[in-house]
Design a protein around this motif. Structure first.
Motif, mmCIF file in Angstrom:
data_model
loop_
_atom_site.group_PDB
_atom_site.id
_atom_site.type_symbol
_atom_site.label_atom_id
_atom_site.label_comp_id
_atom_site.label_asym_id
_atom_site.label_seq_id
_atom_site.Cartn_x
_atom_site.Cartn_y
_atom_site.Cartn_z
ATOM 1 N N GLN A 78 47.612 40.079 29.572
ATOM 2 C CA GLN A 78 48.180 41.415 29.460
ATOM 3 C C GLN A 78 48.477 42.019 30.828
ATOM 4 O O GLN A 78 49.363 42.858 30.971
ATOM 5 C CB GLN A 78 47.223 42.309 28.667
ATOM 6 C CG GLN A 78 47.135 41.958 27.191
ATOM 7 C CD GLN A 78 46.089 42.767 26.465
ATOM 8 O OE1 GLN A 78 45.167 43.312 27.079
ATOM 9 N NE2 GLN A 78 46.214 42.863 25.140
ATOM 10 N N THR A 119 49.431 40.210 33.413
ATOM 11 C CA THR A 119 50.370 39.326 34.111
ATOM 12 C C THR A 119 51.801 39.632 33.683
ATOM 13 O O THR A 119 52.083 39.781 32.497
ATOM 14 C CB THR A 119 50.044 37.857 33.808
ATOM 15 O OG1 THR A 119 48.720 37.569 34.258
ATOM 16 C CG2 THR A 119 51.025 36.935 34.520
ATOM 17 N N THR A 120 52.674 39.728 34.664
ATOM 18 C CA THR A 120 54.087 39.973 34.390
ATOM 19 C C THR A 120 54.929 39.004 35.210
ATOM 20 O O THR A 120 54.450 38.392 36.166
ATOM 21 C CB THR A 120 54.500 41.415 34.760
ATOM 22 O OG1 THR A 120 54.286 41.614 36.177
ATOM 23 C CG2 THR A 120 53.690 42.438 33.982
ATOM 24 N N SER A 176 58.417 39.055 37.348
ATOM 25 C CA SER A 176 59.497 39.878 37.893
ATOM 26 C C SER A 176 60.571 38.982 38.495
ATOM 27 O O SER A 176 60.281 37.886 38.985
ATOM 28 C CB SER A 176 58.957 40.837 38.962
ATOM 29 O OG SER A 176 58.358 40.127 40.039
ATOM 30 N N ASN A 224 50.121 39.627 38.953
ATOM 31 C CA ASN A 224 48.939 40.005 38.202
ATOM 32 C C ASN A 224 48.409 41.303 38.767
ATOM 33 O O ASN A 224 48.151 41.402 39.968
ATOM 34 C CB ASN A 224 47.866 38.908 38.275
ATOM 35 C CG ASN A 224 46.758 39.128 37.261
ATOM 36 O OD1 ASN A 224 46.125 40.174 37.222
ATOM 37 N ND2 ASN A 224 46.527 38.135 36.419
#
Length: 248
Positions: A25, A27-28, A30, A49
Motif C-alpha cells: 500500500q 509502494t507506488t 512513478s 516506497n
C-alpha cells in the motif's frame, strides 16, 4: 496436532501478511519523462516506497539533477558516472539512458534501498552497476570507482554526514583527474556552509545555477523550494598551497 500448528503459525502469518500488505500500500510507481517539446525521448519508471525508514522517494533535487543530465546528454554520453546516495537513482538512470557507464551507490547498510535500485534498473532495462558505498569508509568499493562525473541529488541533508560526504567526494576527485562533482541541494541555510566545506576539503565551485531555471514549466509547476545546482572540482591551487605549507 496439525490444527495446533496451524493455529500457532496463523498469528505470525497474519502479522507477516499485514506487513506485506502495508508495504504494498505504501509502494507506488512513478514515471518521469524526458525529451523535447514535440515528443518524449524516453521515460523512467521509479518504484517508490513512502515508509520513512526506506527513504525511497523521488525528491525534487533528483528531478532537477535528472533534467540537467538530460540537457547535458552529449557531455554525459560515453563517460563513466557514479551517483552517490542514489536512493531511487533517477539522475543515474537518465545518465545510463543517454549513454553513460553508470555505477549507482548508496549506504552499504541500506540493503532494502540497494535491492530496490536493482529492481528499478531491471524495470528500465538499464545496465548499471549497483554498489554499497558508505561515505567516509575506505574499503574496496571506493577504490574500484573510476568515474569522470560524480552525481549527488539532495545528499546535503544531514549535517552529521557532511564531512564524510565531502571526504568521499574529495577522494574520488583526487583519484580521477579532471572529474567533477555535480550536486543539487535545497538552499536551506545559504551557500555559505557549502563554501566552508569546499575550502576545508580543497574543492571549489565552478558553476552555480538556480535549479528551477533548468526545468520545463510543467515540471517546475509541480515542485517547490529553493534548489541550487553546483558543479564542484578540486581546487589545485589551494592543495598546492597546503602542500607547500606542510613542506616548510
Amino acid at each position: 496436532m496439525i490444527g495446533g500448528d496451524m493455529g500457532g503459525n496463523s498469528d505470525g502469518d497474519d502479522d507477516d501478511g499485514g506487513e506485506r500488505l502495508a508495504d504494498r500500500q505504501m509502494t507506488t510507481l512513478s514515471r518521469h519523462f524526458f525529451g523535447g517539446s514535440q515528443k518524449t525521448a524516453f521515460s523512467i519508471s521509479i518504484i517508490e516506497n513512502m515508509k520513512e525508514d526506506y527513504g525511497l522517494f523521488v525528491w525534487p533535487c533528483s528531478i532537477v539533477l535528472a533534467e540537467y543530465v538530460w540537457q547535458q546528454k552529449l557531455r554525459f554520453s560515453g563517460n563513466s558516472v557514479v551517483e552517490l546516495g542514489a536512493g531511487t537513482c533517477l539522475p543515474g538512470l537518465v545518465a545510463a539512458k543517454v549513454g553513460s557507464m553508470v555505477t549507482l551507490t548508496d549506504d552499504a547498510n541500506r540493503l532494502e534501498v540497494l535491492e530496490n535500485m536493482r529492481r528499478v534498473c531491471e524495470l528500465n532495462k538499464a545496465k548499471c552497476n549497483v554498489l554499497g558505498l558508505t561515505w567516509g569508509v575506505w574499503d574496496a568499493s571506493i577504490f574500484s570507482l573510476h568515474q569522470k562525473i560524480i552525481l549527488g541529488a539532495d545528499v546535503l541533508y544531514d549535517a552529521h554526514a557532511f564531512d564524510d560526504l565531502f571526504a568521499t567526494v574529495a577522494f574520488l576527485l583526487q583519484s580521477n583527474s579532471g572529474s567533477v562533482f555535480i550536486t543539487t541541494y535545497h538552499n536551506r541555510s545559504g551557500h555559505h556552509l557549502i563554501e566552508f566545506l569546499m575550502v576545508k576539503w580543497g574543492l571549489k565551485c565552478v558553476k552555480l545555477l538556480d535549479g528551477f531555471s533548468l526545468l520545463p514549466s510543467d515540471k517546475a509547476a509541480r515542485l517547490s523550494g529553493n534548489i541550487q545546482l553546483a558543479e564542484i572540482v578540486l581546487n589545485h591551487e589551494q592543495i598546492e598551497e597546503m602542500s607547500s605549507s606542510c613542506a616548510r
